[in-house]
Design an enzyme around this catalytic site. Sequence first.
Site, PDB file in Angstrom:
ATOM      1  N   GLY A   1       7.299   2.012  -5.836  1.00 52.63           N
ATOM      2  CA  GLY A   1       7.306   2.155  -4.366  1.00 52.63           C
ATOM      3  C   GLY A   1       6.750   3.519  -3.963  1.00 52.63           C
ATOM      4  O   GLY A   1       5.933   3.636  -3.043  1.00 52.63           O
ATOM      5  N   HIS A   2       7.195   4.579  -4.670  1.00 53.92           N
ATOM      6  CA  HIS A   2       6.694   5.928  -4.358  1.00 53.92           C
ATOM      7  C   HIS A   2       5.196   6.036  -4.645  1.00 53.92           C
ATOM      8  O   HIS A   2       4.467   6.707  -3.925  1.00 53.92           O
ATOM      9  CB  HIS A   2       7.434   6.976  -5.189  1.00 53.92           C
TER      10      HIS A   2
ATOM     11  N   VAL B   1       7.379  -2.333  -1.046  1.00 54.45           N
ATOM     12  CA  VAL B   1       6.845  -2.827  -2.330  1.00 54.45           C
ATOM     13  C   VAL B   1       7.942  -3.668  -2.981  1.00 54.45           C
ATOM     14  O   VAL B   1       9.107  -3.249  -3.036  1.00 54.45           O
ATOM     15  CB  VAL B   1       6.442  -1.651  -3.249  1.00 54.45           C
TER      16      VAL B   1
ATOM     17  N   GLY C   1       8.338   5.304   3.790  1.00 56.55           N
ATOM     18  CA  GLY C   1       8.415   3.878   3.491  1.00 56.55           C
ATOM     19  C   GLY C   1       9.080   3.102   4.620  1.00 56.55           C
ATOM     20  O   GLY C   1      10.075   3.550   5.189  1.00 56.55           O
TER      21      GLY C   1
END
Length: 283
Positions: free
Chosen positions: A36-37, A176, A147
């Site tokens: 995700g990062h 994600v 995010g």
Amino acid sequence: MNTIDRIAEMQAAAKALRDAGKRVAFVPTMGALHAGHLSLIELAKANADAVVMSVFVNPAQFAAHEDLSKYPRPFERDVELAAGGGVDILFHPAAEEMYPQGFQSYVNLEPVSMHFEGAVRPLHFRGVATVVAKLFNIVKPHAAVFGQKDAQQLTLIRQMIKDLAFDVEIIAAPIVREPDGLAMSSRNIYLTPEARAEATVLSQSLGLGKKLIAKSEPSPQVIVSQVRAMIRTQPLAQPDYVAIVSADTFIVAEELRKGETYFLLLAVRFGTTRLIDNLLFTC
Ligand code: PAF
């Protein structure tokens, strides 16, 4: 990749980038990086000439009962992932550097920080807003990537930008997901195998919400109750909240208005692990 741990050094590096005419995108994190990062870094790279990432486990956003010392800090792995992802500068200050003796300034937003995640973690968003404001003053980015998964944090940061006139563009990165739909989170590792299997109900119930919205179901209450009922089909899943809120204000929607943007929000407990997920939609 250059790793910096002092504020003055980071401010000098930020000034050098700006003086060289570079557009700087910033990715604030608490480390323990996952895919995700990495997607946030990708988005930052696509929107700038240089990417600065911070890895700082922010004590101000943890309550006394939340064990700050147990928060994962795999720093060497984070350095490898950040460098591999194309980060130019990694800012990694110590807690005493960010909150020295005598620190007394906090940024508080009300009412956006009071409900949902703010209700279960009362000073959490004050800590988030304070550290993000300070990081913006240190990194001086043109843009910052957050995010969409932490929807309330995203709305809060946008509100802070507006209220305090920060000259920073906020870029929202899509959620994600694992191949079976579960949103990526550093908390997923705490799920038992049974809970992990049941946790796919979060994205499935958002899918149900999406279908109802596509069919122009006019009532947020009907959507919320059907989504909640689907979550409840899983024996271990305890919904904490299911709600539709305005994406601008985080106020609960009594009706869905054409042209307006909303989040369908979920927070669900599986034993001691609490997961959040959401769907962003425009009517
Ligand atoms: O989303 C996070 O990881 C944190 O809340 C943030 C924005 C890095 C502030 O500590």
